[in-house]
Structure formats: C-alpha cells, structure tokens
Design a protein around this motif. Sequence first.
Motif, mmCIF file in Angstrom:
data_model
loop_
_atom_site.group_PDB
_atom_site.id
_atom_site.type_symbol
_atom_site.label_atom_id
_atom_site.label_comp_id
_atom_site.label_asym_id
_atom_site.label_seq_id
_atom_site.Cartn_x
_atom_site.Cartn_y
_atom_site.Cartn_z
ATOM 1 N N SER A 134 -15.950 -26.652 -8.442
ATOM 2 C CA SER A 134 -16.732 -27.884 -8.565
ATOM 3 C C SER A 134 -15.829 -28.954 -9.183
ATOM 4 C CB SER A 134 -17.973 -27.637 -9.432
ATOM 5 O OG SER A 134 -18.791 -26.638 -8.880
ATOM 6 N N PHE A 135 -14.844 -29.400 -8.397
ATOM 7 C CA PHE A 135 -13.779 -30.230 -8.936
ATOM 8 C C PHE A 135 -14.254 -31.617 -9.359
ATOM 9 C CE2 PHE A 135 -10.801 -27.601 -6.090
ATOM 10 C CZ PHE A 135 -10.623 -26.663 -7.101
ATOM 11 N N CYS A 136 -15.184 -32.200 -8.612
ATOM 12 C CA CYS A 136 -15.664 -33.534 -8.972
ATOM 13 C C CYS A 136 -16.378 -33.504 -10.321
ATOM 14 C CB CYS A 136 -16.586 -34.071 -7.890
ATOM 15 S SG CYS A 136 -15.730 -34.535 -6.374
ATOM 16 N N SER A 137 -17.205 -32.481 -10.538
ATOM 17 C CA SER A 137 -17.877 -32.333 -11.827
ATOM 18 C C SER A 137 -16.867 -32.131 -12.938
ATOM 19 C CB SER A 137 -18.851 -31.146 -11.775
ATOM 20 O OG SER A 137 -19.876 -31.357 -10.835
ATOM 21 N N ALA A 138 -15.829 -31.339 -12.664
ATOM 22 C CA ALA A 138 -14.803 -31.080 -13.674
ATOM 23 C C ALA A 138 -14.088 -32.372 -14.054
ATOM 24 C CB ALA A 138 -13.814 -30.044 -13.155
ATOM 25 N N LYS A 139 -13.714 -33.171 -13.065
ATOM 26 C CA LYS A 139 -12.986 -34.408 -13.355
ATOM 27 C C LYS A 139 -13.858 -35.414 -14.107
ATOM 28 C CE LYS A 139 -11.544 -34.457 -9.018
ATOM 29 N NZ LYS A 139 -10.855 -34.711 -7.736
ATOM 30 N N TRP A 140 -15.116 -35.496 -13.724
ATOM 31 C CA TRP A 140 -16.010 -36.431 -14.412
ATOM 32 C C TRP A 140 -16.156 -36.038 -15.880
ATOM 33 C CZ3 TRP A 140 -17.943 -41.059 -13.500
ATOM 34 C CH2 TRP A 140 -18.956 -41.526 -14.351
ATOM 35 N N ASN A 141 -16.426 -34.766 -16.147
ATOM 36 C CA ASN A 141 -16.578 -34.314 -17.524
ATOM 37 C C ASN A 141 -15.277 -34.430 -18.303
ATOM 38 O OD1 ASN A 141 -19.402 -33.030 -18.111
ATOM 39 N ND2 ASN A 141 -18.910 -32.384 -16.034
ATOM 40 N N LEU A 142 -14.152 -34.281 -17.621
ATOM 41 C CA LEU A 142 -12.864 -34.448 -18.271
ATOM 42 C C LEU A 142 -12.712 -35.877 -18.794
ATOM 43 C CD1 LEU A 142 -10.139 -33.210 -18.988
ATOM 44 C CD2 LEU A 142 -9.338 -33.780 -16.692
ATOM 45 N N GLY A 143 -13.056 -36.848 -17.964
ATOM 46 C CA GLY A 143 -12.980 -38.239 -18.400
ATOM 47 C C GLY A 143 -13.902 -38.536 -19.566
ATOM 48 N N VAL A 144 -15.089 -37.911 -19.550
ATOM 49 C CA VAL A 144 -16.067 -38.139 -20.627
ATOM 50 C C VAL A 144 -15.525 -37.682 -21.971
ATOM 51 C CG1 VAL A 144 -18.314 -37.416 -21.531
ATOM 52 C CG2 VAL A 144 -18.094 -38.079 -19.126
ATOM 53 N N ILE A 145 -14.947 -36.482 -22.044
ATOM 54 C CA ILE A 145 -14.511 -35.967 -23.351
ATOM 55 C C ILE A 145 -13.178 -36.559 -23.787
ATOM 56 C CG2 ILE A 145 -15.785 -33.831 -23.010
ATOM 57 C CD1 ILE A 145 -13.130 -32.397 -22.577
ATOM 58 N N LEU A 146 -12.409 -37.114 -22.846
ATOM 59 C CA LEU A 146 -11.153 -37.743 -23.245
ATOM 60 C C LEU A 146 -11.387 -39.014 -24.050
ATOM 61 C CD1 LEU A 146 -8.786 -37.320 -20.153
ATOM 62 C CD2 LEU A 146 -8.739 -36.096 -22.331
#
Length: 785
Positions: A134-146
């Motif tokens: 689920s790469f799109c979900s992973a990238k979105w959440n990555l941006g959120v916590i950064l």
Amino acid sequence: MCVLAALGFLLLQTGAAGFTILPGESHNHQEITEKAILNVTVEACHALAVAEGKTFIFPPQPFTPETVAAACEAWKSSKSFHRSIFLIKAANWKTDIQNILNPAYHFDGETFTDGRKLITEGLSVIKAAIKKHSFCSAKWNLGVILHPLQDFYSHSNWVELGNKLPNSNLIRADTSIGNIAAKTRATCRSCDGDDCRNNILEDILQENILTSGYFGFLFSKPTGKCSHGGLIDTTSLIQPKGGINKDTFTSSHGHLHGKAANLATSATSELLQDVREAAGDRLFLQMLGINKGSSRPICFVLDTTESMNDDIAAVKAITSSIINSKVGTNDEPSSYILVPFSDPDFGPLMRTTDPEVFKNYVNSLSATGGGDFPEKSLSGLQLALTGAPPDSEIFVLSDASAKDTYLKDTVMALIEQTKTVVNFLITIPEEFSHHTQANLPQGGSRMAKADMQLYKDLAWTSGGESMIDFLFDFLKEPHGPLRGFDLVDNRPIAGGNGSLMVTLTGSDTATVTEVILVESSGLGQVKGLVKGQGEGEFLVQFDRIPSSEFVVLVKGQSNNSSSSLSGIFQRQSPTSLRPSTLIVTADDSDTSFEPGTTISVPFSVITSGAGGTFSIQATNDQGFDSTSPSTLILETGVIAHSTVNLTAPSNTPSGTGVTLTIQVVAPGGTDFNYDVLRLTVFTPVTDFTKPVCQLLSLQSHCSDNCNQSMWELSVQVTDGAEGSGVDSITLREGNGTMNTSIAAGSGNINLVTYTASCCSPDVQLVVVDGVGNVMSCSFSVRTAI
C-alpha cells in the motif's frame, strides 16, 4: 500520481508554524525532506549494487531525482520518483496547515510525549502499509510524521543544549526522549528588545532540561514559559516576551537556523533508514517509484467467465505477446499485475516482478461461471486502478458489456487521479476479426453500441499510450490565516481563475516557456502566465478555467542544446480534464482505522451552478460495507455537509490500503465531481522491542593468504516470548554464504550460520520482526584472530 487526499499543498508565506516552505535563503520543509529522500535512496541503490557485485557510480552533488534515478539504473523512473517525493512533501505541508493549532504536530508547548507518539505510531502504519504494497498510504503517512520530526529541531531547545546529533529516541516508543521541563518550571526570560539569543534560562541549559515554545492565536501560556515567537504567535507578547523558534534566519533564534535545519535533515534520513531497513532495499525503492527498466507497471484486467471459453487461449497468447515484446528492452515493466473478474466476483489482485511467473499464472486460468452476459469489468478495473502504482498501463480483456456501469464515474475519477493509461481489448466474432476497434461494425460484437461507447470513453480519458515529461497540479487559494496555495486534487472549477504547478521531469536544465489549456473540442484555449519557482517547478496562473473538457499543453526550452531550435519541446497531458461547478471536500484528518471498526469520514459539497437534489455515491475498492446518504439538496453557494461510514471486517490484514471515492452528481447527470481518500486498516502495535542476536560460535581458519582460508559464524536470533516473531534476516554487509533455520521444537528461535572467505572479515545482519522493529547485528573475524 497517488491520490492526494484533500491535499493542503501550501506554499507558506510569512508566519508559518514550522520551517518555511517557499524557496528563499532560509531552509524549508520541502528542501529538508527531498534532500534526505535523495540521500537515503542513493544509499539503498548503492547497497543493492554491492550485493549484486556491481560497481555503483555515485551521482554528482547536489543530488536530483534525475541523477539519482540514473545512478540507480532506473532512468525511466525519474517521473514516478518525482511524484513520490512530491506526495511526501505535500503531506508534510498539509500537516502544518491542518494542525496549525495542535501543538503535538509541532512539538510546541512541551508536548514531547504526544509528539513522539504521533511519530512512532505513524512509523508502524508506514511499515505495515509497505509490507502490503500500500505504497500511496505509506508515502502519505511518511510525509505526515516528518513534519513534527523536523519541527522538533526548530521549536525545541535541542540545538541550544549543544546537541550535535539527532534525538534518535523520537522514533523509538520504548525509550526516554530526555529530561523534560516540568509544567510549573520557568524556562525563559523576556528578550532584550529584538535580541532573543539569551532568553532561555541558564539553569535550563546547565541541567540539560528539554523545553519548547508555546504558540497560538489569542492564547495564553503557563507562567515563565518560552514562546514560539513570530508575528502570528500572540503568546510571544505575554511575559516572558519573545520566542525561541529557529524556522528562518530572521526568527527569534535565527542564528541557530542552519544547525536546526541540518539536524532536521539528519533526523529525516535516520527515520527513512529505519523504514528502509524494515522494508528491505528493493521494496523501499519500489515504494519511492524507483524501478529498473520501465518505471511503468503493466496490469491485465481479465474476463474469466464461461463466455470467454472460446477466447481464453487467444487472450493468453495476447498477454504473452505483450509481455514478451517488453522483456529485455528499456520498456520492460517494473511489475506485473493481474485482476480477474467475472460475475458476481472480481479479484483478488495478483502481483509479481517475474514475467515467467506471471505468464504461468495467466496460463493456469480457466473460463468458468458468469451467468448472464454482462460482467463486473468496471469493478475489476477499479481494483486495478487502486492496486497498481500511478502511471501504470492497464489492459482490459473481455467480450462482455459492463454490469456495474454505476462505477463509470468512479473509474473515470481514478483514471484522472492516477494518470493511468487504460487499453480495452474487446474480443469479437471471427467475421469481424480484421476490423479495428474504431471501425467495428454496429452489432459486430455481443455488446450494444452504448456498451462499446462506455469502454471508448474510459480509454479516451486515459489518453491512449501517449507519453509526457511533466507533472501538473491545479492550485487554489486557501482560507485561514496562512497565505499561499492549496492543491485542487479533483476536477478544477469551471469559469473561474486558477493556478497550475508544473514540474518538469527528465531534465535538470529545461525550462517552461508557455502553458496552455486547450479545449478538446478545438474551439478555444487559455494561455497562462508562467513564473519559475526553482527546482524544475513553474507556477502558472490563468484568468479562467475552460468550461468544457481540456488538456494541458506545455512548451519549453531544453538548455542543454547549443541550437535553440533543436532545444524546443512540446508535451501534452495524456489525461483529459473535465472542469466542474461542484467542489467536494472530504476530511482526511484520520486516515487509519482498526480491523472490525468503523471510520466516519465527514465531507462537504458546494456548487456554483444551479441548486437542486444531487446524487451521492461512496464506493471503495475493498468491498467494505459503507453507509452514506443517497442524495443531498444543495443551494447555489451554500455548503452542505454529510458523512460516509466505512467498516473494515475484523479479519482485514494490518496494512491493507482502502481507496474511498466520494462522488457527487448534479441533477440530470450534467456535472459531477469527486474526492478520493487513501485509508489504511492498521492493527495497533504493542511490540516495541527489537530482536536479539546472540553469538553461539565464531571459528577462524584464517591464514596469511586470505583467499585460501575461511571463517564461520553461528548466531541465535530471537524476538522474545511476547514479540511478534522474526520476519526476515538479511545481509547488509558481507560476501559470504548465509543460511537460516528454525531451532527444533521452537518457532521463535532462528539459527543463522554464515561462512565467508577471510578476505571478507566483517558481516552485518539486519533482523526485522513482524511489526518492523529492526536490529542490526555486526560480527567480525578480526576479533578472533
């Protein structure tokens, strides 16, 4: 692109609540994020090259998506790599806007425990999502916590305390963040006029006490506490006055801005390294859109009903022919995806990177079932569009009309969002086999003319097989105290003015000279005003958006050419765009929910057109149960609110991505618009303990001639009685042979044996447990000699 769920892409101007975002002298969130991504991507590609025995040539500094993709031998991935970086940066920006007054997202007001919880819980979601592709979900959440991770170094006194390295405990849930100031302890004095360099109290610094500034509009703060500072922080006007933020060189503690930005970059790289170790290099790079050969995956949506029995052999031959024509060429797909469909079933989605495995799987299919003639072709296509990465190529093979035509608008919305190319291969009777699809005689297949038109409309929306070398996103001015631009992640609004962000890919030196919105009817066009933003990005402003379907035409100049004529280029978007008078906005403040629970997604609708009764449809690609109103009554210019409730079955695997599409259709079907959310089903993590490596034996047979001698290693790896279990053991360093086995009578003890030449004296094992906790274990024969 991945669906940018209700994205708040904001080019912040003055008064931001974190590192700034606009280009300028000061460092900003987008620069910090992109620099760290490029650095860690290079390290991952270097590690893969070494593991494959290849020479890796590092790209020149400063790294760019183009030079990094080339160094990774993934030349055609620069566009998808650009898109991944953009999505992560955009989620970072959105977090700032959406949570500007939530101190935990900025580590304001000494909310260190809550801020760290946001990071560690988000990190667990990311690892689970990558594991499920689920790469799109992973990238979105990555941006959120950064965002909170980076703000820690600008908003706290970590730099003032003399720290030279990142606070690694921010990404570890079971450790101490530091000695946090008590709520009743004073931490600051008022600044000396405009000079705030010495406003943190001496005892706070001497005792290594961790604090951060308070921030808010018309808010107070505890007695004696530091403020964030800045024009829109009213707490900085309360004693002690001033602030301690390091967001820019001109901030209250701007003299430490460079150090804070460098630490934020290092911390971002550290978090990305943790994600990389948990996922493995190949899956980490795939998540970022880095793939050797063609960056575009290929996907087949295949009718497997009994009516296809006579055609299934031909379908298998067509599939093999398409694959064989690409294998070994520069257009070889990065992955192969298959979604079968029939009636009433469709799916599951099958994915592999091995073309032979894929062909064998296709050849094992048989045509059975189906019942009546129409089949669920659009359900299969919807699953393919949400399961395949953006910019994929999809082939739909069928002989039947669509039974689920109600999904037409949903599928069209997903095509527009993902910019995927969809090709329909419709089998026809033998007497018409020499006709092209465009010239198929009426009645020449078992489909009505309207059914054929449906497939043609969807194929036209996806743009055939045209190629482009730019990315584009429409922007709008947001509401609220921050100035800049929000991203329009659905259909642009017809008739009004608008802005467009164009990002060039495939070149570090090309420039955009002209951008035109060309109406598909050929009756009109709108030229925009182009302003360069740096880093290959161009802001384009239009005095109006066409009221009918249009494409984006980009003209530019390649500055690599000595001839100005030969350096001219022109590209057109493969996806035609349809403006709308409707605005649909879904709330994406909560994007994950547990198996067996229901998530409520509020959404709003407003129209600038005529009012009336509008149809509402909410669909998802996992077939989860959902409830929502079937209609909304709208008045012109008045916002209407409603909610979609989505329930995940209790047996849903953690990390499963769910794409929710909410679409609103005007009376009579004259207009429609949509919003698309990427959600993640996630089981909360209770295991925060890293696996453990225990050396059992290390035997050296090394001599002066290392080429003729060997050494051996035996290690026991466990994850504890309450752990989630060892998921993978890989070599990060070492050119020897590793074997793993499960200890007899125990499913939780792994035995590792390693044998290598004495010329390769060091080895490092990377052990990952079931929830992504990572342990690196290093051993060396040097200590045994």
